[in-house]
Design an enzyme around this catalytic site. Structure first.
Site, PDB file in Angstrom:
ATOM      1  N   ARG A 121       1.153 -16.532 -16.259  1.00  0.00           N
ATOM      2  CA  ARG A 121       0.416 -15.871 -17.368  1.00  0.00           C
ATOM      3  C   ARG A 121       1.260 -14.797 -18.064  1.00  0.00           C
ATOM      4  O   ARG A 121       0.726 -13.870 -18.657  1.00  0.00           O
ATOM      5  CB  ARG A 121      -0.911 -15.273 -16.886  1.00  0.00           C
ATOM      6  N   LYS A 143       7.004 -15.076 -32.239  1.00  0.00           N
ATOM      7  CA  LYS A 143       6.365 -16.387 -32.406  1.00  0.00           C
ATOM      8  C   LYS A 143       7.093 -17.372 -31.496  1.00  0.00           C
ATOM      9  O   LYS A 143       8.312 -17.546 -31.616  1.00  0.00           O
ATOM     10  CB  LYS A 143       6.453 -16.868 -33.854  1.00  0.00           C
ATOM     11  N   GLU A 185      17.749 -17.653 -44.943  1.00  0.00           N
ATOM     12  CA  GLU A 185      16.704 -16.718 -44.474  1.00  0.00           C
ATOM     13  C   GLU A 185      17.032 -15.281 -44.915  1.00  0.00           C
ATOM     14  O   GLU A 185      16.131 -14.507 -45.233  1.00  0.00           O
ATOM     15  CB  GLU A 185      16.561 -16.771 -42.943  1.00  0.00           C
ATOM     16  N   LYS A 237      12.449  -7.667 -40.933  1.00  0.00           N
ATOM     17  CA  LYS A 237      11.455  -8.494 -40.231  1.00  0.00           C
ATOM     18  C   LYS A 237      10.741  -7.669 -39.170  1.00  0.00           C
ATOM     19  O   LYS A 237       9.535  -7.781 -38.977  1.00  0.00           O
ATOM     20  CB  LYS A 237      12.096  -9.749 -39.625  1.00  0.00           C
ATOM     21  N   GLU A 247       0.022 -11.927 -38.147  1.00  0.00           N
ATOM     22  CA  GLU A 247       0.006 -12.570 -39.467  1.00  0.00           C
ATOM     23  C   GLU A 247      -1.384 -12.609 -40.097  1.00  0.00           C
ATOM     24  O   GLU A 247      -1.893 -13.663 -40.464  1.00  0.00           O
ATOM     25  CB  GLU A 247       0.583 -13.994 -39.379  1.00  0.00           C
ATOM     26  N   ARG A 251       2.804 -10.395 -42.948  1.00  0.00           N
ATOM     27  CA  ARG A 251       3.725 -11.323 -42.272  1.00  0.00           C
ATOM     28  C   ARG A 251       3.788 -12.671 -42.989  1.00  0.00           C
ATOM     29  O   ARG A 251       4.791 -13.378 -42.914  1.00  0.00           O
ATOM     30  CB  ARG A 251       3.333 -11.485 -40.797  1.00  0.00           C
ATOM     31  N   ASN A 255       6.823 -16.493 -45.217  1.00  0.00           N
ATOM     32  CA  ASN A 255       6.755 -17.923 -45.518  1.00  0.00           C
ATOM     33  C   ASN A 255       7.151 -18.230 -46.968  1.00  0.00           C
ATOM     34  O   ASN A 255       6.939 -19.354 -47.434  1.00  0.00           O
ATOM     35  CB  ASN A 255       5.340 -18.458 -45.250  1.00  0.00           C
ATOM     36  N   HIS A 258       8.415 -21.660 -48.214  1.00  0.00           N
ATOM     37  CA  HIS A 258       8.148 -22.639 -47.168  1.00  0.00           C
ATOM     38  C   HIS A 258       7.188 -23.747 -47.593  1.00  0.00           C
ATOM     39  O   HIS A 258       7.285 -24.866 -47.093  1.00  0.00           O
ATOM     40  CB  HIS A 258       7.626 -21.954 -45.897  1.00  0.00           C
ATOM     41  N   HIS A 262       8.729 -27.157 -47.000  1.00  0.00           N
ATOM     42  CA  HIS A 262       8.208 -28.140 -46.028  1.00  0.00           C
ATOM     43  C   HIS A 262       7.902 -29.460 -46.705  1.00  0.00           C
ATOM     44  O   HIS A 262       8.177 -30.536 -46.160  1.00  0.00           O
ATOM     45  CB  HIS A 262       6.919 -27.617 -45.377  1.00  0.00           C
ATOM     46  N   HIS A 275      16.178 -27.419 -42.485  1.00  0.00           N
ATOM     47  CA  HIS A 275      15.060 -26.540 -42.841  1.00  0.00           C
ATOM     48  C   HIS A 275      15.509 -25.414 -43.793  1.00  0.00           C
ATOM     49  O   HIS A 275      14.888 -25.176 -44.828  1.00  0.00           O
ATOM     50  CB  HIS A 275      14.454 -25.974 -41.555  1.00  0.00           C
TER      51      HIS A 275
HETATM   52  P1  NAD Z   1      18.733 -24.928 -33.446  1.00  0.00           P
HETATM   53  O1  NAD Z   1      18.198 -24.068 -32.407  1.00  0.00           O
HETATM   54  O2  NAD Z   1      18.315 -26.363 -33.445  1.00  0.00           O
HETATM   55  O3  NAD Z   1      20.319 -24.874 -33.422  1.00  0.00           O
HETATM   56  C1  NAD Z   1      21.036 -25.644 -34.359  1.00  0.00           C
HETATM   57  C2  NAD Z   1      22.197 -26.389 -33.724  1.00  0.00           C
HETATM   58  O4  NAD Z   1      23.249 -25.484 -33.499  1.00  0.00           O
HETATM   59  C3  NAD Z   1      21.887 -27.017 -32.383  1.00  0.00           C
HETATM   60  O5  NAD Z   1      22.470 -28.290 -32.353  1.00  0.00           O
HETATM   61  C4  NAD Z   1      22.560 -26.086 -31.385  1.00  0.00           C
HETATM   62  O6  NAD Z   1      22.973 -26.759 -30.208  1.00  0.00           O
HETATM   63  C5  NAD Z   1      23.739 -25.602 -32.169  1.00  0.00           C
HETATM   64  N1  NAD Z   1      24.226 -24.289 -31.817  1.00  0.00           N
HETATM   65  C6  NAD Z   1      23.488 -23.190 -31.545  1.00  0.00           C
HETATM   66  N2  NAD Z   1      24.282 -22.125 -31.388  1.00  0.00           N
HETATM   67  C7  NAD Z   1      25.540 -22.553 -31.527  1.00  0.00           C
HETATM   68  C8  NAD Z   1      26.807 -21.919 -31.479  1.00  0.00           C
HETATM   69  N3  NAD Z   1      26.921 -20.609 -31.329  1.00  0.00           N
HETATM   70  N4  NAD Z   1      27.912 -22.676 -31.633  1.00  0.00           N
HETATM   71  C9  NAD Z   1      27.800 -24.007 -31.873  1.00  0.00           C
HETATM   72  N5  NAD Z   1      26.642 -24.663 -31.949  1.00  0.00           N
HETATM   73  C10 NAD Z   1      25.529 -23.940 -31.791  1.00  0.00           C
HETATM   74  O7  NAD Z   1      18.408 -24.376 -34.921  1.00  0.00           O
HETATM   75  P2  NAD Z   1      17.955 -22.958 -35.488  1.00  0.00           P
HETATM   76  O8  NAD Z   1      18.130 -23.084 -36.944  1.00  0.00           O
HETATM   77  O9  NAD Z   1      18.571 -21.835 -34.754  1.00  0.00           O
HETATM   78  O10 NAD Z   1      16.404 -22.910 -35.154  1.00  0.00           O
HETATM   79  C11 NAD Z   1      15.481 -23.798 -35.746  1.00  0.00           C
HETATM   80  C12 NAD Z   1      14.209 -23.748 -34.932  1.00  0.00           C
HETATM   81  O11 NAD Z   1      13.738 -22.395 -34.967  1.00  0.00           O
HETATM   82  C13 NAD Z   1      13.094 -24.603 -35.470  1.00  0.00           C
HETATM   83  O12 NAD Z   1      12.465 -25.230 -34.385  1.00  0.00           O
HETATM   84  C14 NAD Z   1      12.134 -23.616 -36.126  1.00  0.00           C
HETATM   85  O13 NAD Z   1      10.789 -24.043 -36.063  1.00  0.00           O
HETATM   86  C15 NAD Z   1      12.359 -22.385 -35.264  1.00  0.00           C
HETATM   87  N6  NAD Z   1      12.081 -21.110 -35.947  1.00  0.00           N
HETATM   88  C16 NAD Z   1      11.265 -20.235 -35.320  1.00  0.00           C
HETATM   89  C17 NAD Z   1      10.986 -19.027 -35.894  1.00  0.00           C
HETATM   90  C18 NAD Z   1      10.135 -18.043 -35.163  1.00  0.00           C
HETATM   91  O14 NAD Z   1       9.758 -17.013 -35.758  1.00  0.00           O
HETATM   92  N7  NAD Z   1       9.827 -18.284 -33.921  1.00  0.00           N
HETATM   93  C19 NAD Z   1      11.558 -18.676 -37.130  1.00  0.00           C
HETATM   94  C20 NAD Z   1      12.435 -19.592 -37.746  1.00  0.00           C
HETATM   95  C21 NAD Z   1      12.689 -20.821 -37.137  1.00  0.00           C
HETATM   96  N1  GLY Z   2       9.372 -16.992 -39.292  1.00  0.00           N
HETATM   97  C1  GLY Z   2       8.109 -16.504 -39.742  1.00  0.00           C
HETATM   98  C2  GLY Z   2       7.524 -15.477 -38.864  1.00  0.00           C
HETATM   99  O1  GLY Z   2       8.112 -15.094 -37.872  1.00  0.00           O
HETATM  100  O2  GLY Z   2       6.445 -15.029 -39.126  1.00  0.00           O
END
Ligand code: NAD
Ligand code: GLY
Length: 379
Positions: A121, A143, A185, A237, A247, A251, A255, A258, A262, A275
């Site tokens: 938990r 998130k 971003e 942020k 949100e 917050r 988006n 987006h 999307h 993305h």
């Molecule tokens: P990702 O985590 O898929 O990483 C992208 C690629 O880069 C992967 O293939 C990874 O193995 C590689 N990689 C990572 N670090 C590396 C490094 N230092 N050197 C070489 N390769 C490396 O992509 P991302 O863009 O970081 O994240 C996208 C995800 O994040 C999505 O699932 C999205 O929904 C989520 N997201 C979440 C939030 C949130 O607030 N929680 C905000 C934005 C995006």
């Molecule tokens: N990436 C959008 C949020 O964190 O609210």
């Protein structure tokens, strides 16, 4: 090293940003009162790149380390992997006083964050982001979650980290396309929250400049600008999250771009546009809509497009994009209420607003005009 505090009362936490931080992670955890057994979640590539120095750093500070490795890519963000990570932690003897550490991009952060939220938990969670998207966005704000067959990020929890350690050196191995997505971003943050940041990017982002980060040459980023972008994004942020963690208000500004983005991702076919690329085009379309509504002076969308282009991001719809298909997907967006589309638009450059009074015909005009200028592959 700089430190940005996300102010959430007793759950406040620092985001540490700088070079050479990975070998100090154990020490940094210690000095923030974190210890015990650690489950490190990552993918095979990142374990190969960063596993040995991270493990040495954790062990040097007296922490006991277990690893949980998941496949690379978005497909790792699924519920069965949360169960597997919980079982790995329990089998390794991690108790309620232990912690889960995410080493990777947004995929690893979202998956391991949700694991930390549900394990016993809730156990402590630490983010060590290795992509620019994770450093400027996903590692901050709590998130967490996984995808369902019915959509992205539909299953999850708000679960704040106790510490974020962003070592800029890890970005040296990041593919340039991923770096550009992170810049999308940062540009978004400038558009919605900080005109000065936007204008600095406008003035300084120049592709081809010599830089000591080899991969940033193609995105025009100096090491100093990169560090400033991460720091300022985390400040911006962090402040939004501090004011509206769940949100219910501001917050939602995060988006921006987006809803268009999307829909473009879906119409182009998932995987064609990354993305961050879809969001960059989405920000430009949202600004074009703002101009047509009369909210923004003419030329604002063009300025955003120029900055995106300077960061190496696409600025036009992929060739052959059907505007009606994009609008149909937008109308199915989860933010549609009583048939009215809620959109994040700009009140001015540096300030966003949420509106639900845009005539669909205006959205259509923007999409049709953009489809006439679609990308023929010459970017
Ligand atoms: P990702 O985590 O898929 O990483 C992208 C690629 O880069 C992967 O293939 C990874 O193995 C590689 N990689 C990572 N670090 C590396 C490094 N230092 N050197 C070489 N390769 C490396 O992509 P991302 O863009 O970081 O994240 C996208 C995800 O994040 C999505 O699932 C999205 O929904 C989520 N997201 C979440 C939030 C949130 O607030 N929680 C905000 C934005 C995006
Ligand atoms: N990436 C959008 C949020 O964190 O609210």
């Amino acid at each position: 090293m700089s430190s940005v505090i996300v102010e959430l009362g007793a759950r406040s936490y620092p985001v540490l940003i700088g070079s050479g931080l990975l070998p100090q992670v154990g020490h940094l955890l210690h000095s923030h009162g974190l210890g015990g057994r650690v489950l490190v979640g990552t993918n095979p590539l990142l374990q190969r790149y960063f596993g040995a120095p991270l493990e040495a750093a954790l062990r040097a500070a007296g922490l006991e380390v277990s690893w949980h490795i998941v496949q690379a890519g978005e497909r790792a963000k699924r519920l069965s992997n949360v169960e597997a990570a919980c079982q790995a932690a329990i089998a390794a003897g991690l108790d309620r006083g232990g912690l889960v550490l995410a080493l990777g991009g947004g995929v690893i952060g979202d998956l391991l964050g949700f694991t930390a939220a549900v394990l016993y938990r809730g156990v402590s969670f630490v983010q060590v982001p290795t992509t620019l998207v994770a450093m400027v966005d996903s590692s901050v704000g709590g998130k967490t979650g996984v995808n369902s067959r019915l959509g992205k990020n539909l299953i999850g929890a708000f679960w704040q980290p106790s510490l974020v350690v962003a070592d800029l050196d890890t970005l040296r191995s990041l593919p340039a396309r991923e770096l550009r997505c992170g810049m999308g971003e940062v540009i978004k943050h400038g558009c919605i929250l900080d005109r000065q940041l936007f204008e600095r990017l406008e003035a300084e982002l120049q592709p081809g400049q010599p830089t000591d980060y080899p991969l940033t040459a193609r995105t025009g980023l100096s090491a100093e600008l990169l560090q400033n972008c991460v720091e300022r994004s985390c400040e911006l942020k962090g402040a939004v999250v501090a004011a509206d963690e769940r949100e219910s208000g501001q917050r939602a500004w995060l988006n921006f771009g987006h809803t268009f983005g999307h829909a473009l991702e879906q119409v182009a076919g998932y995987g064609k546009l990354h993305h961050g690329e879809a969001v960059a085009i989405g920000c430009i379309l949202a600004a074009q809509l703002g101009e047509r509504r009369g909210d923004l002076p003419a030329g604002t969308a063009g300025r955003i497009a120029k900055v995106c282009a300077a960061a190496g991001l696409p600025t036009r719809l992929p060739a052959g994009t059907d505007p009606e298909a994009v609008q149909a997907v937008m109308q199915r967006d989860k933010k549609v209420r009583d048939g009215r589309l809620r959109l994040v638009l700009l009140r001015s450059l540096g300030e966003a607003m949420v509106v639900d009074d845009t005539p669909p015909a205006l959205v259509r005009e923007v999409l049709v005009a953009a489809s006439r200028e679609a990308d023929d592959g010459d970017r």
